[in-house]
Design a protein around this motif. Structure first.
Motif, PDB file in Angstrom:
ATOM      1  N   ARG A 196      39.834  30.138  14.103  1.00  0.00           N
ATOM      2  CA  ARG A 196      39.094  29.884  12.865  1.00  0.00           C
ATOM      3  C   ARG A 196      37.745  29.259  13.214  1.00  0.00           C
ATOM      4  O   ARG A 196      37.625  28.592  14.235  1.00  0.00           O
ATOM      5  CB  ARG A 196      39.867  28.911  11.952  1.00  0.00           C
ATOM      6  N   PRO A 197      36.725  29.410  12.339  1.00  0.00           N
ATOM      7  CA  PRO A 197      35.442  28.746  12.601  1.00  0.00           C
ATOM      8  C   PRO A 197      35.639  27.236  12.716  1.00  0.00           C
ATOM      9  O   PRO A 197      36.384  26.639  11.945  1.00  0.00           O
ATOM     10  CB  PRO A 197      34.602  29.097  11.371  1.00  0.00           C
ATOM     11  N   VAL A 238      31.909  29.679  16.082  1.00  0.00           N
ATOM     12  CA  VAL A 238      30.916  29.559  15.022  1.00  0.00           C
ATOM     13  C   VAL A 238      31.235  30.532  13.890  1.00  0.00           C
ATOM     14  O   VAL A 238      31.301  30.157  12.732  1.00  0.00           O
ATOM     15  CB  VAL A 238      29.493  29.834  15.570  1.00  0.00           C
ATOM     16  N   LYS A 239      31.435  31.816  14.260  1.00  0.00           N
ATOM     17  CA  LYS A 239      31.766  32.848  13.270  1.00  0.00           C
ATOM     18  C   LYS A 239      32.967  33.633  13.769  1.00  0.00           C
ATOM     19  O   LYS A 239      33.056  33.957  14.944  1.00  0.00           O
ATOM     20  CB  LYS A 239      30.604  33.820  13.107  1.00  0.00           C
ATOM     21  N   GLU A 246      35.198  37.112  12.774  1.00  0.00           N
ATOM     22  CA  GLU A 246      35.308  38.286  11.917  1.00  0.00           C
ATOM     23  C   GLU A 246      36.504  39.104  12.381  1.00  0.00           C
ATOM     24  O   GLU A 246      36.604  39.463  13.550  1.00  0.00           O
ATOM     25  CB  GLU A 246      34.028  39.119  12.028  1.00  0.00           C
ATOM     26  N   GLU A 252      32.116  34.673  17.518  1.00  0.00           N
ATOM     27  CA  GLU A 252      30.844  34.171  18.052  1.00  0.00           C
ATOM     28  C   GLU A 252      31.074  32.709  18.412  1.00  0.00           C
ATOM     29  O   GLU A 252      31.484  31.914  17.577  1.00  0.00           O
ATOM     30  CB  GLU A 252      29.741  34.294  17.003  1.00  0.00           C
ATOM     31  N   LYS A 267      25.307  30.848  23.777  1.00  0.00           N
ATOM     32  CA  LYS A 267      26.174  31.558  22.826  1.00  0.00           C
ATOM     33  C   LYS A 267      26.863  32.724  23.513  1.00  0.00           C
ATOM     34  O   LYS A 267      26.366  33.254  24.501  1.00  0.00           O
ATOM     35  CB  LYS A 267      25.352  32.060  21.645  1.00  0.00           C
ATOM     36  N   ASN A 298      29.574  36.234  22.474  1.00  0.00           N
ATOM     37  CA  ASN A 298      30.400  37.022  21.549  1.00  0.00           C
ATOM     38  C   ASN A 298      31.580  37.552  22.328  1.00  0.00           C
ATOM     39  O   ASN A 298      31.411  38.142  23.385  1.00  0.00           O
ATOM     40  CB  ASN A 298      29.597  38.186  20.958  1.00  0.00           C
TER      41      ASN A 298
END
Length: 187
Positions: A10-11, A25-26, A28, A42, A51, A53
């Motif tokens: 989860r974020p 952070v994100k 999906e 992310e 950062k 992904n």
């Protein structure tokens, strides 16, 4: 430390991945027409800010890290570092000033904030959700201007621009939400 499945990320979760500590952070969740579903995450490195992904399938196991949270008092800023003090032990901790990002102007002298630790290493700092600021510049109050959702620009004592309702006058104290950086209420 607990291991969680890739689809449970989860974020805000802090994960141990590739020998580093990463904050999600994100997140999906993707269900392609062909193949299995996966979570596209992310992540931001808590130590150096880089950062990444990454895709996690539901079968992937990830190490979830719990950070210890301590209330600390902001003392001063020196050479791009913010100095915080533990109010119980008087230990001082330094964190880079850019850790707060665009919320940095809301940090006030003597303010109590939450610093997150992993073992004894300070990694992150979060401001209180609401901060009181003074309006230094705004347009004067116009009588009869009571249209719904009409806001006017105002500049606060810390230099930040926010939109305020028409009844707020110059030199008035207002409460600003630091998460959305928007007017919340009169102080």
């Amino acid at each position: 430390m607990p291991k969680i499945n890739g689809n449970e990320i989860r974020p805000g979760n802090v994960l141990e991945h590739n020998d580093g500590l990463w904050a999600a952070v994100k997140v999906e969740h993707v269900k392609p027409g062909k193949g299995g579903a996966f979570a596209q995450v992310e992540m931001k490195n808590l130590r150096n800010g880089s950062k990444l992904n990454e895709r996690f399938r539901s079968a992937d196991k990830v190490e979830r890290v719990r950070l210890e949270q301590k209330d600390m008092q902001f003392l001063y800023e020196t050479d791009g570092m913010l100095v915080f003090m533990d109010t119980e032990t008087y230990d001082q901790v330094e964190l880079p000033a850019d850790i707060l990002g665009d919320r940095r102007p809301f940090l006030q002298d003597g303010m109590t904030i939450v610093v997150e630790f992993y073992e004894s290493e300070a990694l992150n700092a979060t401001l209180p959700q609401k901060v009181t600021c003074q309006v230094t510049e705004t347009e004067p109050v116009v009588k009869g201007q009571t249209a719904a959702n009409s806001f006017k620009p105002a500049i606060l004592d810390n230099g930040v621009k926010v939109m305020v309702p028409p009844f707020i006058a110059q030199d008035e104290m207002i409460v600003v939400n630091t998460e959305t950086m928007e007017y919340s209420e009169r102080a």
